[in-house]
Scaffold this motif. Structure first.
Motif, PDB file in Angstrom:
ATOM      1  N   VAL A 169      37.998  33.313  46.946  1.00 36.42           N
ATOM      2  CA  VAL A 169      39.028  33.035  45.950  1.00 36.42           C
ATOM      3  C   VAL A 169      40.271  33.858  46.286  1.00 36.42           C
ATOM      4  CG1 VAL A 169      39.643  33.067  43.503  1.00 36.42           C
ATOM      5  CG2 VAL A 169      37.262  32.631  44.189  1.00 36.42           C
ATOM      6  N   ILE A 170      41.410  33.183  46.401  1.00 39.82           N
ATOM      7  CA  ILE A 170      42.673  33.845  46.688  1.00 39.82           C
ATOM      8  C   ILE A 170      43.436  34.000  45.369  1.00 39.82           C
ATOM      9  CG2 ILE A 170      44.855  33.745  47.949  1.00 39.82           C
ATOM     10  CD1 ILE A 170      42.421  34.053  49.741  1.00 39.82           C
ATOM     11  N   ILE A 171      43.906  35.213  45.078  1.00 41.74           N
ATOM     12  CA  ILE A 171      44.673  35.433  43.850  1.00 41.74           C
ATOM     13  C   ILE A 171      46.110  35.823  44.182  1.00 41.74           C
ATOM     14  CG2 ILE A 171      42.690  36.031  42.409  1.00 41.74           C
ATOM     15  CD1 ILE A 171      43.401  38.965  42.767  1.00 41.74           C
ATOM     16  N   ASP A 172      47.034  35.342  43.343  1.00 47.36           N
ATOM     17  CA  ASP A 172      48.454  35.695  43.401  1.00 47.36           C
ATOM     18  C   ASP A 172      49.131  35.260  44.696  1.00 47.36           C
ATOM     19  OD1 ASP A 172      50.735  36.848  42.136  1.00 47.36           O
ATOM     20  OD2 ASP A 172      50.590  38.578  43.474  1.00 47.36           O
ATOM     21  N   LEU A 331      44.272  36.200  35.125  1.00 49.51           N
ATOM     22  CA  LEU A 331      44.169  36.120  36.579  1.00 49.51           C
ATOM     23  C   LEU A 331      42.869  36.767  37.056  1.00 49.51           C
ATOM     24  CD1 LEU A 331      47.823  37.004  37.691  1.00 49.51           C
ATOM     25  CD2 LEU A 331      46.644  34.854  38.146  1.00 49.51           C
ATOM     26  N   GLY A 332      42.548  37.931  36.495  1.00 45.01           N
ATOM     27  CA  GLY A 332      41.320  38.621  36.873  1.00 45.01           C
ATOM     28  C   GLY A 332      40.077  37.887  36.429  1.00 45.01           C
ATOM     29  N   ARG A 333      40.084  37.438  35.174  1.00 39.95           N
ATOM     30  CA  ARG A 333      38.911  36.742  34.636  1.00 39.95           C
ATOM     31  C   ARG A 333      38.646  35.433  35.374  1.00 39.95           C
ATOM     32  NH1 ARG A 333      36.786  38.374  29.805  1.00 39.95           N
ATOM     33  NH2 ARG A 333      37.876  40.034  28.675  1.00 39.95           N
ATOM     34  N   ARG A 334      39.711  34.658  35.589  1.00 43.46           N
ATOM     35  CA  ARG A 334      39.525  33.366  36.240  1.00 43.46           C
ATOM     36  C   ARG A 334      39.065  33.521  37.684  1.00 43.46           C
ATOM     37  NH1 ARG A 334      42.245  29.188  33.437  1.00 43.46           N
ATOM     38  NH2 ARG A 334      41.359  27.740  34.944  1.00 43.46           N
ATOM     39  N   SER A 335      39.482  34.603  38.342  1.00 44.96           N
ATOM     40  CA  SER A 335      39.054  34.808  39.727  1.00 44.96           C
ATOM     41  C   SER A 335      37.549  35.036  39.802  1.00 44.96           C
ATOM     42  CB  SER A 335      39.808  35.986  40.348  1.00 44.96           C
ATOM     43  OG  SER A 335      39.471  37.211  39.732  1.00 44.96           O
ATOM     44  N   VAL A 336      36.996  35.795  38.850  1.00 48.51           N
ATOM     45  CA  VAL A 336      35.547  36.023  38.823  1.00 48.51           C
ATOM     46  C   VAL A 336      34.817  34.742  38.435  1.00 48.51           C
ATOM     47  CG1 VAL A 336      33.673  37.283  37.677  1.00 48.51           C
ATOM     48  CG2 VAL A 336      35.749  38.496  38.379  1.00 48.51           C
ATOM     49  N   GLU A 337      35.355  34.029  37.450  1.00 47.49           N
ATOM     50  CA  GLU A 337      34.747  32.753  37.060  1.00 47.49           C
ATOM     51  C   GLU A 337      34.663  31.796  38.249  1.00 47.49           C
ATOM     52  OE1 GLU A 337      37.103  31.185  33.933  1.00 47.49           O
ATOM     53  OE2 GLU A 337      36.249  32.473  32.368  1.00 47.49           O
ATOM     54  N   GLN A 338      35.755  31.712  39.002  1.00 49.05           N
ATOM     55  CA  GLN A 338      35.787  30.808  40.146  1.00 49.05           C
ATOM     56  C   GLN A 338      34.821  31.261  41.232  1.00 49.05           C
ATOM     57  OE1 GLN A 338      37.459  27.852  40.421  1.00 49.05           O
ATOM     58  NE2 GLN A 338      36.350  27.613  42.361  1.00 49.05           N
ATOM     59  N   ALA A 339      34.743  32.571  41.458  1.00 48.57           N
ATOM     60  CA  ALA A 339      33.815  33.090  42.464  1.00 48.57           C
ATOM     61  C   ALA A 339      32.376  32.768  42.094  1.00 48.57           C
ATOM     62  CB  ALA A 339      33.997  34.600  42.610  1.00 48.57           C
ATOM     63  N   LEU A 340      32.024  32.940  40.822  1.00 49.84           N
ATOM     64  CA  LEU A 340      30.663  32.637  40.368  1.00 49.84           C
ATOM     65  C   LEU A 340      30.370  31.137  40.475  1.00 49.84           C
ATOM     66  CD1 LEU A 340      30.494  34.993  37.260  1.00 49.84           C
ATOM     67  CD2 LEU A 340      29.162  35.211  39.360  1.00 49.84           C
ATOM     68  N   ILE A 349      35.667  24.100  44.949  1.00 50.38           N
ATOM     69  CA  ILE A 349      36.969  24.730  45.167  1.00 50.38           C
ATOM     70  C   ILE A 349      37.923  24.320  44.049  1.00 50.38           C
ATOM     71  CG2 ILE A 349      38.983  24.811  46.689  1.00 50.38           C
ATOM     72  CD1 ILE A 349      37.071  24.485  49.043  1.00 50.38           C
ATOM     73  N   GLY A 350      38.639  25.306  43.495  1.00 46.43           N
ATOM     74  CA  GLY A 350      39.556  25.028  42.387  1.00 46.43           C
ATOM     75  C   GLY A 350      40.921  25.660  42.601  1.00 46.43           C
ATOM     76  N   LYS A 351      41.960  24.974  42.149  1.00 44.07           N
ATOM     77  CA  LYS A 351      43.331  25.484  42.197  1.00 44.07           C
ATOM     78  C   LYS A 351      43.800  25.681  40.758  1.00 44.07           C
ATOM     79  CE  LYS A 351      43.619  24.603  46.725  1.00 44.07           C
ATOM     80  NZ  LYS A 351      43.800  25.612  47.791  1.00 44.07           N
TER      81      LYS A 351
END
Length: 372
Positions: A169-172, A331-340, A349-351
């Protein structure tokens, strides 16, 4: 007294946790450790085995033993159902109270009881970025959350993980043409709203000030700035842009004074500019000092809108910039959600683009027009 190998384990662990041995460092060869600590090779091996079992180090064939974490990442809490929580590695460029701290907080909160989260920072060093990711994968990470130091250069390890369908997951940041999940703010809309705010206040000569970083975030904010000007039929001259701030970049050795002097020269040369859109809070501080040196007060003589602002709950009288607020917790929460989600289904894969908010402050005012 505990066994020698246990004493050595505790000493090495303390050195790692207190950063006397840094994450990414290679430990000395076993023969050197034997000589340094005056113990047997068996004692060294048993101490290293404990460190490895607890997730502090990893042995890489032909390269040596490397520190991969300054916190314990193995043998930790488990789900109530009995299964081990997945390890998620997170590598960010840097963080402070302006941007990043709340992202980490949101990620930690989301991971609670769901995953073990290990966070490292690259400080903008691309080789360190690659090394840290590899170390996390070697230590058993099931997913990686990454804030890349560049949108132009993709670390080799990232491409390797993508070809393996490894959860990433790529953030920012946005990586053009790379099939990977992203979590980012709507920087185009944010910059457009910042510029439109100044236009609504009567400003028609607006400058743009950013760092020199090679990241998509800056390109998006410039695009939003230009779009707002074009939509309002406001002429824009590229000479009204200063995109060379260096001291605020991670790992930069440029003195702050150099940037203040450069900004002072820029503002002095562009006296017709009455407002500025600035890509980040720390650069807005540099601009404020540059204006002060020219006897220009904000907002009396110049109006400024920046991105992000630290919370100032302790001082209601403190100067607050009008700014674009990013939902860093999300941003932090969604990154963990997407990783899980990708641990469960690597193809998921999600954008995700998160909205921003304009927060009025003390740095903007309606432009007074001359009469007659």
């Amino acid at each position: 007294m505990s066994a020698l190998y246990r004493q050595l384990y505790e000493k090495l662990r303390a050195d790692i946790e207190q950063h006397r041995i840094a994450v990414g460092d290679r430990l000395p060869p076993e023969a050197e450790l034997v000589e340094t600590h005056q113990v047997s090779s068996i004692t060294i091996k048993r101490a290293l085995d404990l460190l490895r079992a607890d997730g502090f180090i990893v042995r890489r064939p032909r390269l040596g033993t490397f520190v991969i974490s300054d916190v314990q990442t193995a043998g930790l809490a488990e789900h109530a159902g009995g299964g081990a929580r997945p390890l998620i590695g997170c590598v960010i460029t840097n963080f402070d109270d302006t941007f990043g701290t709340k992202i980490i907080g949101g990620a930690i909160d989301e991971a609670q009881d769901r995953a073990t989260l290990v966070i490292n920072r690259s400080l903008g060093d691309q080789s360190a970025e690659d090394r840290l990711i590899r170390a996390l994968v070697d230590s058993g990470a099931k997913a990686i959350i990454l804030e890349p130091s560049s949108s132009e250069f993709v670390p080799p390890v990232v491409l390797e993980l993508i070809t393996r369908s490894f959860p990433l997951v790529i953030i920012d940041r946005l990586l053009d043409g790379v099939p990977v999940s992203t979590i980012a703010s709507d920087n185009v809309a944010g910059a457009r709203e910042a510029t439109e705010h100044l236009i609504d206040l009567g400003h028609r000569r607006i400058g743009l000030i950013t760092s020199a970083g090679p990241v998509s975030t800056l390109d998006e904010r410039r695009r939003g700035f230009l779009l707002a000007n074009a939509t309002a039929s406001v002429d824009h001259d590229e000479r009204n842009e200063f995109r060379g701030v260096e001291s605020t970049r991670p790992f930069s050795d440029t003195p702050i004074e150099d940037d203040i002097e450069a900004l002072t020269e820029f503002v002095a040369a562009r006296r017709d500019l009455t407002g500025f859109v600035v890509s980040e809070f720390n650069i807005a501080l540099l601009l404020r000092e540059a204006c002060r040196r020219l006897d220009l007060e904000i907002p009396r003589h110049r109006s400024v809108v920046c991105f992000d602002h630290p919370d100032l709950f302790f001082d209601r009288a403190a100067f607050r910039f009008t700014h674009i607020r990013q939902d860093q917790d999300a941003l932090g929460r969604r990154s963990v959600e997407q990783a899980l989600a990708q641990i469960d289904d690597p193809g998921a894969i999600g954008k995700h683009t998160l909205p921003t908010t304009l927060v009025p402050g003390d740095s903007t005012r309606k432009l007074r027009t001359r009469k007659g």
